[in-house]
Design an enzyme around this catalytic site. Sequence first.
Site, PDB file in Angstrom:
ATOM      1  N   ALA A   1       0.857  -1.191   0.000  1.00  0.00           N
ATOM      2  CA  ALA A   1       0.000   0.000   0.000  1.00  0.00           C
ATOM      3  C   ALA A   1       0.887   1.234   0.000  1.00  0.00           C
ATOM      4  N   GLU A   2       0.282   2.359  -0.368  1.00  0.00           N
ATOM      5  CA  GLU A   2       0.869   3.652  -0.031  1.00  0.00           C
ATOM      6  C   GLU A   2       0.428   3.907   1.402  1.00  0.00           C
ATOM      7  N   SER A   3       1.391   4.235   2.289  1.00  0.00           N
ATOM      8  CA  SER A   3       1.069   4.189   3.723  1.00  0.00           C
ATOM      9  C   SER A   3       1.228   5.501   4.485  1.00  0.00           C
TER      10      SER A   3
ATOM     11  N   THR B   1      -5.764  -0.713   8.636  1.00  0.00           N
ATOM     12  CA  THR B   1      -5.329   0.233   9.668  1.00  0.00           C
ATOM     13  C   THR B   1      -6.491   0.665  10.559  1.00  0.00           C
ATOM     14  N   ASP B   2      -6.161   1.122  11.767  1.00  0.00           N
ATOM     15  CA  ASP B   2      -7.205   1.655  12.661  1.00  0.00           C
ATOM     16  C   ASP B   2      -7.732   3.006  12.176  1.00  0.00           C
ATOM     17  N   GLU B   3      -6.992   3.646  11.235  1.00  0.00           N
ATOM     18  CA  GLU B   3      -7.394   4.996  10.798  1.00  0.00           C
ATOM     19  C   GLU B   3      -8.737   4.997  10.065  1.00  0.00           C
TER      20      GLU B   3
ATOM     21  N   TYR C   1      -5.491   8.852   2.629  1.00  0.00           N
ATOM     22  CA  TYR C   1      -4.915   7.526   2.926  1.00  0.00           C
ATOM     23  C   TYR C   1      -5.969   6.606   3.557  1.00  0.00           C
TER      24      TYR C   1
ATOM     25  N   ALA D   1      -9.181   6.940   3.671  1.00  0.00           N
ATOM     26  CA  ALA D   1     -10.344   6.726   2.791  1.00  0.00           C
ATOM     27  C   ALA D   1     -10.042   5.610   1.796  1.00  0.00           C
TER      28      ALA D   1
ATOM     29  N   LYS E   1      -7.782   3.163   2.224  1.00  0.00           N
ATOM     30  CA  LYS E   1      -7.705   1.887   2.952  1.00  0.00           C
ATOM     31  C   LYS E   1      -9.127   1.394   3.275  1.00  0.00           C
TER      32      LYS E   1
ATOM     33  N   ASN F   1      -0.732   2.150  15.273  1.00  0.00           N
ATOM     34  CA  ASN F   1       0.601   2.589  14.822  1.00  0.00           C
ATOM     35  C   ASN F   1       1.686   1.593  15.209  1.00  0.00           C
ATOM     36  N   ASN F   2       2.500   1.212  14.223  1.00  0.00           N
ATOM     37  CA  ASN F   2       3.635   0.305  14.476  1.00  0.00           C
ATOM     38  C   ASN F   2       4.914   1.101  14.622  1.00  0.00           C
TER      39      ASN F   2
ATOM     40  N   ASP G   1      -0.012  22.498  11.788  1.00  0.00           N
ATOM     41  CA  ASP G   1      -0.597  21.178  11.980  1.00  0.00           C
ATOM     42  C   ASP G   1      -0.865  20.481  10.633  1.00  0.00           C
ATOM     43  N   ARG G   2      -0.878  19.142  10.668  1.00  0.00           N
ATOM     44  CA  ARG G   2      -1.287  18.350   9.499  1.00  0.00           C
ATOM     45  C   ARG G   2      -2.763  18.650   9.212  1.00  0.00           C
TER      46      ARG G   2
HETATM   47  P1  NAD Z   1       5.474   0.784   3.847  1.00  0.00           P
HETATM   48  O1  NAD Z   1       5.111   2.065   3.158  1.00  0.00           O
HETATM   49  O2  NAD Z   1       6.668   0.741   4.711  1.00  0.00           O
HETATM   50  O3  NAD Z   1       5.638  -0.377   2.766  1.00  0.00           O
HETATM   51  C1  NAD Z   1       4.755  -0.553   1.697  1.00  0.00           C
HETATM   52  C2  NAD Z   1       5.349  -1.581   0.741  1.00  0.00           C
HETATM   53  O4  NAD Z   1       4.406  -1.794  -0.317  1.00  0.00           O
HETATM   54  C3  NAD Z   1       6.666  -1.138   0.105  1.00  0.00           C
HETATM   55  O5  NAD Z   1       7.587  -2.204   0.097  1.00  0.00           O
HETATM   56  C4  NAD Z   1       6.266  -0.771  -1.322  1.00  0.00           C
HETATM   57  O6  NAD Z   1       7.302  -0.973  -2.271  1.00  0.00           O
HETATM   58  C5  NAD Z   1       5.107  -1.739  -1.558  1.00  0.00           C
HETATM   59  N1  NAD Z   1       4.173  -1.252  -2.596  1.00  0.00           N
HETATM   60  C6  NAD Z   1       3.608  -0.018  -2.673  1.00  0.00           C
HETATM   61  N2  NAD Z   1       2.830   0.046  -3.773  1.00  0.00           N
HETATM   62  C7  NAD Z   1       2.892  -1.160  -4.378  1.00  0.00           C
HETATM   63  C8  NAD Z   1       2.298  -1.714  -5.552  1.00  0.00           C
HETATM   64  N3  NAD Z   1       1.488  -0.986  -6.316  1.00  0.00           N
HETATM   65  N4  NAD Z   1       2.561  -2.997  -5.859  1.00  0.00           N
HETATM   66  C9  NAD Z   1       3.392  -3.751  -5.085  1.00  0.00           C
HETATM   67  N5  NAD Z   1       4.008  -3.271  -3.993  1.00  0.00           N
HETATM   68  C10 NAD Z   1       3.755  -2.003  -3.632  1.00  0.00           C
HETATM   69  O7  NAD Z   1       4.153   0.377   4.644  1.00  0.00           O
HETATM   70  P2  NAD Z   1       4.000  -0.268   6.111  1.00  0.00           P
HETATM   71  O8  NAD Z   1       4.054   0.803   7.105  1.00  0.00           O
HETATM   72  O9  NAD Z   1       4.876  -1.444   6.219  1.00  0.00           O
HETATM   73  O10 NAD Z   1       2.478  -0.756   6.015  1.00  0.00           O
HETATM   74  C11 NAD Z   1       2.163  -2.021   5.432  1.00  0.00           C
HETATM   75  C12 NAD Z   1       0.657  -2.224   5.486  1.00  0.00           C
HETATM   76  O11 NAD Z   1       0.204  -2.164   6.827  1.00  0.00           O
HETATM   77  C13 NAD Z   1      -0.127  -1.147   4.727  1.00  0.00           C
HETATM   78  O12 NAD Z   1      -1.201  -1.776   4.083  1.00  0.00           O
HETATM   79  C14 NAD Z   1      -0.615  -0.209   5.822  1.00  0.00           C
HETATM   80  O13 NAD Z   1      -1.811   0.406   5.449  1.00  0.00           O
HETATM   81  C15 NAD Z   1      -0.815  -1.182   6.978  1.00  0.00           C
HETATM   82  N6  NAD Z   1      -0.662  -0.604   8.328  1.00  0.00           N
HETATM   83  C16 NAD Z   1       0.474   0.113   8.650  1.00  0.00           C
HETATM   84  C17 NAD Z   1       0.620   0.593   9.961  1.00  0.00           C
HETATM   85  C18 NAD Z   1       1.860   1.368  10.374  1.00  0.00           C
HETATM   86  O14 NAD Z   1       1.913   1.871  11.503  1.00  0.00           O
HETATM   87  N7  NAD Z   1       2.888   1.471   9.545  1.00  0.00           N
HETATM   88  C19 NAD Z   1      -0.361   0.347  10.914  1.00  0.00           C
HETATM   89  C20 NAD Z   1      -1.505  -0.383  10.533  1.00  0.00           C
HETATM   90  C21 NAD Z   1      -1.632  -0.860   9.242  1.00  0.00           C
HETATM   91  O1  DAU Z   2      -2.650   4.179  12.948  1.00  0.00           O
HETATM   92  C1  DAU Z   2      -2.017   3.414  11.979  1.00  0.00           C
HETATM   93  C2  DAU Z   2      -1.312   4.303  10.988  1.00  0.00           C
HETATM   94  O2  DAU Z   2      -0.161   4.825  11.637  1.00  0.00           O
HETATM   95  C3  DAU Z   2      -0.915   3.584   9.717  1.00  0.00           C
HETATM   96  O3  DAU Z   2      -2.072   3.142   9.056  1.00  0.00           O
HETATM   97  C4  DAU Z   2      -0.106   4.501   8.799  1.00  0.00           C
HETATM   98  O4  DAU Z   2       0.333   3.784   7.663  1.00  0.00           O
HETATM   99  C5  DAU Z   2       1.085   5.018   9.564  1.00  0.00           C
HETATM  100  O5  DAU Z   2       1.809   5.931   8.760  1.00  0.00           O
HETATM  101  C6  DAU Z   2       0.652   5.687  10.858  1.00  0.00           C
HETATM  102  O6  DAU Z   2      -0.038   6.927  10.606  1.00  0.00           O
HETATM  103  P1  DAU Z   2       0.238   8.257  11.456  1.00  0.00           P
HETATM  104  O7  DAU Z   2      -0.133   9.411  10.639  1.00  0.00           O
HETATM  105  O8  DAU Z   2      -0.347   8.155  12.816  1.00  0.00           O
HETATM  106  O9  DAU Z   2       1.863   8.130  11.614  1.00  0.00           O
HETATM  107  P2  DAU Z   2       3.025   9.228  11.498  1.00  0.00           P
HETATM  108  O10 DAU Z   2       4.273   8.562  11.957  1.00  0.00           O
HETATM  109  O11 DAU Z   2       3.023   9.907  10.186  1.00  0.00           O
HETATM  110  O12 DAU Z   2       2.601  10.302  12.604  1.00  0.00           O
HETATM  111  C7  DAU Z   2       2.430   9.953  13.965  1.00  0.00           C
HETATM  112  C8  DAU Z   2       1.963  11.198  14.713  1.00  0.00           C
HETATM  113  O13 DAU Z   2       3.041  12.150  14.752  1.00  0.00           O
HETATM  114  C9  DAU Z   2       0.805  11.918  14.047  1.00  0.00           C
HETATM  115  O14 DAU Z   2      -0.039  12.459  15.049  1.00  0.00           O
HETATM  116  C10 DAU Z   2       1.468  13.046  13.268  1.00  0.00           C
HETATM  117  C11 DAU Z   2       2.682  13.392  14.123  1.00  0.00           C
HETATM  118  N1  DAU Z   2       3.871  13.857  13.372  1.00  0.00           N
HETATM  119  C12 DAU Z   2       4.336  13.093  12.352  1.00  0.00           C
HETATM  120  C13 DAU Z   2       5.436  13.482  11.618  1.00  0.00           C
HETATM  121  C14 DAU Z   2       5.944  12.639  10.466  1.00  0.00           C
HETATM  122  C15 DAU Z   2       4.520  15.037  13.733  1.00  0.00           C
HETATM  123  O15 DAU Z   2       4.105  15.718  14.692  1.00  0.00           O
HETATM  124  N2  DAU Z   2       5.600  15.425  13.008  1.00  0.00           N
HETATM  125  C16 DAU Z   2       6.101  14.702  11.955  1.00  0.00           C
HETATM  126  O16 DAU Z   2       7.093  15.134  11.330  1.00  0.00           O
END
Ligand code: NAD
Ligand code: DAU
Length: 377
Positions: free
Chosen positions: A84-86, A134-136, A183, A185, A187, A212-213, A313-314
């Site tokens: 996914a795009e994440s 995702t929980d989002e 994002y 929407a 997912k 969040n991981n 803010d975002r």
């Molecule tokens: P990431 O952005 O680190 O990795 C995404 C991977 O998908 C990359 O290796 C990328 O090359 C690949 N990819 C992207 N578009 C592609 C396509 N069209 N075809 C094939 N491969 C493609 O993401 P992540 O943080 O590891 O998240 C993985 C999954 O878990 C996602 O579906 C995300 O929504 C979900 N998720 C992430 C979190 C988090 O905190 N990171 C939490 C809950 C759920």
């Molecule tokens: O909840 C699960 C989601 O967690 C996943 O589905 C997403 O793929 C993952 O990216 C993550 O989303 P968040 O937007 O919560 O994660 P991020 O690390 O981008 O931001 C965490 C919090 O920190 C959020 O409240 C925004 C804030 N933030 C983030 C960045 C990158 C900042 O304040 N400054 C920053 O530069």
Amino acid sequence: MKNIIITGGAGFIGSHVVRLFVNKYPDYKIINLDKLTYAGNLANLKDIEDKPNYKFVKMDICDFDGVLTLMQDEKVDGIIHLAAESHVDRSIKDPFTFAQTNVMGTLSLLQAAKAYWESLPEKYEGKRFYHISTDEVYGALQMTHPEGIEPPFTTKASSGKHHLAYGEKFFTEDLKYQPHSPYSAAKASSDHFVRAFHDTFGMPTIVTNCSNNYGPYQFPEKLIPLFINNIRHRKPLPVYGKGENVRDWLYVVDHARAIDTIFHEGKIAETYNIGGFNEWKNIDIIRVLINTVDRLLGRPEGADMDLITYVTDRAGHDLRYAIDSSKLQRELGWEPSLQFEEGIEKTVRWYLDNQEWMDNVTSGDYMKYYNDMYANR
Ligand code: NAD
Ligand code: DAU
């Protein structure tokens, strides 16, 4: 289950899932299907790349013919879909890419799985399409207490366990979807398609929604790796808004363990929420990161607090995420293995010990190396 495609296996969470499956199940063939976008990095899998039960295929999930042929050739009976795009900030700038990959890509993958599995005499028997979400998708929670007590306060999960929380409501599996960012929407839409393929065609699907991981190999656009690296280089830490937003953090290996449990023991057509009851305000986590990096680098603890820089803010910034994972704990016995303090210490140590990995990513060298290597495959 013997032949499994894991999509997005070169990304952050995917690489941990691939590593766990390759090491734990030597009799399975694990096929990592990844397009290698900016977020995909095969250096994340260096330790297992030569294992006989592992294969990497550079492919876009949107490539229906490619995926169908791969499924036929490899006789695939399970898909764990993480590609996914994440990143939320990128989705605000470029929503089209998110719809293309997360919605159309998931639909294309479902169609390919349907075409292959329905062509077999046993059809869907013994097959599984597991979608990682995702929980989002549930939207944002408030920070309130029924008696007006200031958060965080101690509360009880439906599993009976006590934990700290910033509000009385949690994301449970039966909540209505209310995504706010492009994002989430996208997912949410992909989750609906997966469930529709179960309800319409009888495909054996499972969906999980995780919080969040954090942990090793996360791309440094996300809060924790970005800030660890900035503290190391004494660069400003851009805190969105007032830093008051709350996220619920889970160590990535615990997410991978949950995926393993659910893939093997989860009930078809079910949804499971995954989380560790571990809510933190961003600003509090940032202070922990500063203290930990400073201590591990031999600087006076807290010396880098002045790097905190409040920025705009975002857009549409969700206030609070908090997962209730009682169902998963109750029904499948999964529990996180790491306490947050232990997990964050391990994580900071990992980034400081693996500066070459970080430097290759921030310089863009990782893209050049692997793009050249896989250019003609
Ligand atoms: P990431 O952005 O680190 O990795 C995404 C991977 O998908 C990359 O290796 C990328 O090359 C690949 N990819 C992207 N578009 C592609 C396509 N069209 N075809 C094939 N491969 C493609 O993401 P992540 O943080 O590891 O998240 C993985 C999954 O878990 C996602 O579906 C995300 O929504 C979900 N998720 C992430 C979190 C988090 O905190 N990171 C939490 C809950 C759920
Ligand atoms: O909840 C699960 C989601 O967690 C996943 O589905 C997403 O793929 C993952 O990216 C993550 O989303 P968040 O937007 O919560 O994660 P991020 O690390 O981008 O931001 C965490 C919090 O920190 C959020 O409240 C925004 C804030 N933030 C983030 C960045 C990158 C900042 O304040 N400054 C920053 O530069």
